[in-house]
Motif scaffolding. Structure first.
Motif, mmCIF file in Angstrom:
data_model
loop_
_atom_site.group_PDB
_atom_site.id
_atom_site.type_symbol
_atom_site.label_atom_id
_atom_site.label_comp_id
_atom_site.label_asym_id
_atom_site.label_seq_id
_atom_site.Cartn_x
_atom_site.Cartn_y
_atom_site.Cartn_z
ATOM 1 N N PRO A 199 57.281 -12.882 12.044
ATOM 2 C CA PRO A 199 57.771 -12.754 13.418
ATOM 3 C C PRO A 199 57.539 -14.031 14.211
ATOM 4 N N GLY A 200 58.389 -14.221 15.223
ATOM 5 C CA GLY A 200 58.247 -15.364 16.121
ATOM 6 C C GLY A 200 58.087 -14.918 17.558
ATOM 7 N N GLU A 201 58.165 -15.864 18.475
ATOM 8 C CA GLU A 201 57.968 -15.544 19.888
ATOM 9 C C GLU A 201 59.008 -14.560 20.402
ATOM 10 N N ALA A 202 60.186 -14.552 19.791
ATOM 11 C CA ALA A 202 61.215 -13.598 20.201
ATOM 12 C C ALA A 202 60.792 -12.162 19.930
ATOM 13 N N ASP A 203 59.796 -11.984 19.057
ATOM 14 C CA ASP A 203 59.321 -10.647 18.700
ATOM 15 C C ASP A 203 58.062 -10.240 19.464
ATOM 16 N N ARG A 204 57.680 -11.015 20.465
ATOM 17 C CA ARG A 204 56.447 -10.722 21.190
ATOM 18 C C ARG A 204 56.597 -9.471 22.051
ATOM 19 N N VAL A 205 55.598 -8.574 21.971
ATOM 20 C CA VAL A 205 55.607 -7.347 22.780
ATOM 21 C C VAL A 205 54.418 -7.298 23.739
ATOM 22 N N ILE A 206 53.328 -7.963 23.394
ATOM 23 C CA ILE A 206 52.195 -8.110 24.313
ATOM 24 C C ILE A 206 51.660 -9.533 24.152
ATOM 25 N N SER A 207 50.883 -9.962 25.126
ATOM 26 C CA SER A 207 50.337 -11.316 25.080
ATOM 27 C C SER A 207 49.224 -11.402 24.047
ATOM 28 N N ALA A 208 48.936 -12.625 23.623
ATOM 29 C CA ALA A 208 47.837 -12.836 22.679
ATOM 30 C C ALA A 208 46.511 -12.384 23.276
ATOM 31 N N ARG A 209 46.354 -12.561 24.588
ATOM 32 C CA ARG A 209 45.103 -12.153 25.238
ATOM 33 C C ARG A 209 44.949 -10.631 25.208
ATOM 34 N N THR A 210 46.021 -9.909 25.517
ATOM 35 C CA THR A 210 45.950 -8.445 25.454
ATOM 36 C C THR A 210 45.624 -7.994 24.045
ATOM 37 N N SER A 211 46.241 -8.639 23.063
ATOM 38 C CA SER A 211 45.969 -8.295 21.665
ATOM 39 C C SER A 211 44.498 -8.516 21.336
ATOM 40 N N ALA A 212 43.931 -9.646 21.755
ATOM 41 C CA ALA A 212 42.526 -9.940 21.455
ATOM 42 C C ALA A 212 41.600 -8.928 22.104
ATOM 43 N N GLU A 213 41.887 -8.564 23.346
ATOM 44 C CA GLU A 213 41.035 -7.597 24.051
ATOM 45 C C GLU A 213 41.149 -6.214 23.414
ATOM 46 N N THR A 214 42.347 -5.857 22.977
ATOM 47 C CA THR A 214 42.528 -4.561 22.317
ATOM 48 C C THR A 214 41.798 -4.542 20.981
ATOM 49 N N ARG A 215 41.855 -5.643 20.249
ATOM 50 C CA ARG A 215 41.133 -5.717 18.975
ATOM 51 C C ARG A 215 39.636 -5.495 19.180
ATOM 52 N N GLU A 216 39.091 -6.122 20.214
ATOM 53 C CA GLU A 216 37.663 -5.981 20.463
ATOM 54 C C GLU A 216 37.312 -4.551 20.852
ATOM 55 N N MET A 217 38.156 -3.918 21.638
ATOM 56 C CA MET A 217 37.884 -2.527 22.009
ATOM 57 C C MET A 217 37.923 -1.620 20.782
ATOM 58 N N LEU A 218 38.881 -1.857 19.887
ATOM 59 C CA LEU A 218 38.983 -1.029 18.693
ATOM 60 C C LEU A 218 37.849 -1.314 17.714
ATOM 61 N N ARG A 219 37.336 -2.524 17.751
ATOM 62 C CA ARG A 219 36.146 -2.802 16.948
ATOM 63 C C ARG A 219 34.970 -1.977 17.446
ATOM 64 N N GLN A 220 34.868 -1.804 18.759
ATOM 65 C CA GLN A 220 33.781 -1.012 19.328
ATOM 66 C C GLN A 220 33.928 0.474 18.985
ATOM 67 N N VAL A 221 35.176 0.951 18.809
ATOM 68 C CA VAL A 221 35.380 2.344 18.399
ATOM 69 C C VAL A 221 34.714 2.586 17.048
ATOM 70 N N VAL A 222 34.782 1.584 16.159
ATOM 71 C CA VAL A 222 34.154 1.718 14.838
ATOM 72 C C VAL A 222 32.661 1.431 14.914
ATOM 73 N N ALA A 223 32.285 0.445 15.701
ATOM 74 C CA ALA A 223 30.869 0.058 15.757
ATOM 75 C C ALA A 223 30.003 1.115 16.419
ATOM 76 N N ARG A 224 30.530 1.796 17.473
ATOM 77 C CA ARG A 224 29.671 2.738 18.193
ATOM 78 C C ARG A 224 30.424 3.969 18.695
ATOM 79 N N GLY A 225 31.587 4.247 18.106
ATOM 80 C CA GLY A 225 32.383 5.359 18.602
ATOM 81 C C GLY A 225 32.754 6.376 17.538
ATOM 82 N N THR A 226 33.920 6.979 17.712
ATOM 83 C CA THR A 226 34.314 8.116 16.881
ATOM 84 C C THR A 226 34.625 7.747 15.442
ATOM 85 N N ALA A 227 34.807 6.453 15.161
ATOM 86 C CA ALA A 227 35.130 6.026 13.798
ATOM 87 C C ALA A 227 33.971 5.311 13.142
ATOM 88 N N ASN A 228 32.753 5.657 13.534
ATOM 89 C CA ASN A 228 31.581 4.905 13.065
ATOM 90 C C ASN A 228 31.383 4.966 11.563
#
Length: 609
Positions: free
Chosen positions: A461-490
């Motif tokens: 994919p290229g920039e024409a396929d962008r649906v969210i910003s790289a920053r939003t993606s990074a923040e979402t990744r970190e939140m989902l990491r916390q779901v596994v580290a200390r949440g329902t997917a531990n």
């Protein structure tokens, strides 16, 4: 022609002057005339003989040349002069990304009868029934003696069966050449390959056509005479496929589930490394499609591409990502989660009371329905619908599987505020697991929408396929990491492999309306490694239940997550991922496991969703 005179006057006068008999001159002239006529007739006869000899030589030369050509040609079945197209039995092989054969053709034989040539029809029928248990001797005898001239007995037979039929010694039992599709790995990748069968048939050949999966979707490519010697290369990794199917089958049995789905996708490209749907089937012995009942009861049903499910809380990261992308919140923004939440005559509950306020990150960690609903209504119905459309949730998945193209998501008729809130936590919209894997790839890879594919290619994919910003993606990744580290997917917090993901447990809808309280779809959508995702893994179980301390649990944290964790542990080495161990964690024991106190608290969290 000027005729010679019989009595030339000059010669007659000369003879008389010399005293000779003029009558002798006439006799000489008659003899000369006769000799000339004989010479002319001989010349004509010789010319006719030469012409006739030339005709014979040309004729025998043409016959000899034709016989030479016929003797050198390969014998084929005679065809009528109606102009029908020949039957092409050839079909290109299908291989995995490394060239391992997944589907190929083998030469075998068909069996047919010309009943009028049978010496002893009853004996032939009896012996055929002994060779082929599915045939009935009485039925065969009736067909052999009812006056028909031709009868198919078996479309394909094995070499051993051919020899046994040959030993019967009946001149009316004949064999025809056949090519059939062979899947050397049996049921492995069955729902990807689909299967093939016979199209047009003749005594000398049969057309092989795809009936499902990639065999049907890519049928014209596989049958193209110009491409028949070039294998169709898939993105599937056979080793990863086998590993995923084995883990999924054991997990399905351990969790007493009705069915299971596993999808392994490259986060950056959308190429599918493995896709499994259980129960499955052997494409070499493809069963008949069901004619009644629930299609999901058939092993032919592809749960990954055909199964439309409400996937529950696995949708919450999409809701959070939309709110962050719109600038409405950050991962640390506090949201009102006081419950229950009233909306008209409807009430939204959480699994536990999480307090009056949670951060956006903790809404995902604890899987708060109320928090997700407030995020969704804050973004609004129009923004939610547009965003889900951008990540591919509102249309069939454009993957090279014939079943996927016919599966459209189930959407609310009226996208109301209530629908917006329930969709925010994964209810009121039904999509396939492939839809979810595609959306999670965009969350993981920096915000670019991938085109899921089972064909090997270099597309990215290229920039024409962008649906969210790289920053939003990074923040979402970190939140989902916390779901596994200390949440329902531990339970998926695997030593050496940082996993990020979200659980989802959704009650199954009943045919008459409403939802079953004891039947769920449990899902874990994940990606790994969390800091630089390479692969997306989605695991779903249909109606799982696990018994712990004599208590039945159906939540994803205790059903889908353990199966996904086992899958990642098996798949990571196959995919060439080396474990990376962080500095010592006080919450871990020396052998890398969780301490009893931490394990107990995480076990409690896993039961939430």
């Amino acid at each position: 022609m000027i005729r010679r005179p019989l009595r030339p006057l000059a010669r007659v006068l000369s003879a008389r002057a010399e005293g000779s008999d003029p009558d002798l001159i006439e006799a000489e002239e008659r003899a000369a005339r006769l000799a000339q006529r004989h010479r002319e007739e001989r010349r004509k006869a010789e010319t006719r003989l030469m012409l006739l000899g030339a005709v014979f030589i040309l004729g025998f030369t043409a016959v000899g040349a034709r016989m030479t050509l016929l003797s050198a040609a390969v014998p084929v079945e005679p065809r009528g002069s109606a102009g029908s197209e020949p039957i092409h039995a050839q079909r290109a092989d299908i291989v995995d990304r490394d060239g391992a054969v997944l589907a190929t053709n083998i030469v075998t034989a068909s069996l047919y009868a010309q009943p009028r040539d049978l010496i002893d029809p009853a004996n032939a029928a009896r012996q055929l029934a002994g060779i082929f248990p599915d045939l009935d001797a009485g039925d065969l005898t009736r067909k052999f003696t009812d006056g028909r001239k031709f009868l198919w007995i078996k479309r394909t037979i094995s070499p051993e069966q051919r020899q046994r039929v040959h030993d019967i010694g009946e001149p009316g039992l004949l064999f025809g050449p056949r090519e059939v599709r062979l899947y050397p790995n049996g049921a492995v990748a069955a729902h990807i390959l689909g299967g093939a069968g016979f199209g047009r048939e003749g005594v000398g050949a049969a057309e092989i056509v795809g009936t499902a999966g990639v065999e049907r979707q890519m049928d014209s490519r596989l049958r193209d005479p110009a491409e028949v010697d070039t294998p169709l290369r898939l993105s599937i990794d056979l080793d990863a496929q086998v590993a995923l199917e084995e883990v999924l089958a054991k997990g399905m049995a351990d969790m007493n589930a009705r069915g299971a789905v596993g999808i392994l996708m490259e986060a950056d490209t959308g190429q599918i490394r493995a896709l499994a749907s259980l129960p499955d089937f052997d494409p070499n012995l493809r069963p008949a499609p069901p004619v009644s009942g629930d299609p999901a009861d058939s092993p032919l049903f592809n749960r990954a591409a055909q199964g439309r499910y409400e996937l529950g809380s696995a949708f919450k990261p999409l809701t959070a990502a939309l709110a962050i992308e719109r600038g409405e919140v950050t991962p640390h923004t506090m949201i009102d989660t006081k419950g229950p939440m009233k909306w008209g005559r409807y009430t939204i509950h959480d699994f536990h009371d999480y307090g009056d306020r949670l951060s956006v990150e903790d809404i995902l960690v604890h899987s708060s329905n109320i928090g997700a609903a407030r995020l969704a209504i804050g973004s609004g119905a129009a923004a939610q619908k547009a965003f889900l459309g951008r990540v591919g949730m509102l249309a069939p998945v454009p993957v090279e599987l014939s079943e996927a193209a016919r599966t459209t998501p189930m959407l609310p008729r009226n996208w109301s505020d209530l629908s917006t809130m329930t969709i925010g936590f994964g209810h009121g919209i039904a999509v396939t697991p492939l839809h979810l894997a595609t959306a999670y790839a965009a969350l993981a890879n920096g915000g670019l929408l991938v085109h899921p594919s089972i064909l090997a290619s270099d597309w990215r994919p290229g920039e024409a396929d962008r649906v969210i910003s790289a920053r939003t993606s990074a923040e979402t990744r970190e939140m989902l990491r916390q779901v596994v580290a200390r949440g329902t997917a531990n339970i998926a917090d695997i030593p050496g492999y940082d996993v990020a993901g979200k659980t989802g447990t959704a009650d199954k809808p009943l045919p008459q309306g409403g939802y079953a309280r004891d039947k769920t779809i449990s899902t874990f959508a994940s990606f790994f490694p969390a800091d630089h995702p390479e692969y997306v893994l989605v695991v779903s179980l249909d109606e799982p239940v696990t018994i712990i301390n004599k208590t039945a649990f159906r939540t994803a944290g205790l059903t889908a997550v353990p199966v996904a964790a086992k899958a990642i542990e098996r798949l990571a080495p196959v995919l060439g991922l080396r474990p990376e161990y962080p500095p010592a964690d006080p919450g871990r024991t020396a052998d890398g496991g969780k301490s009893p106190e931490r394990a107990a608290s995480l076990y409690t969290l896993a039961g939430n969703d």
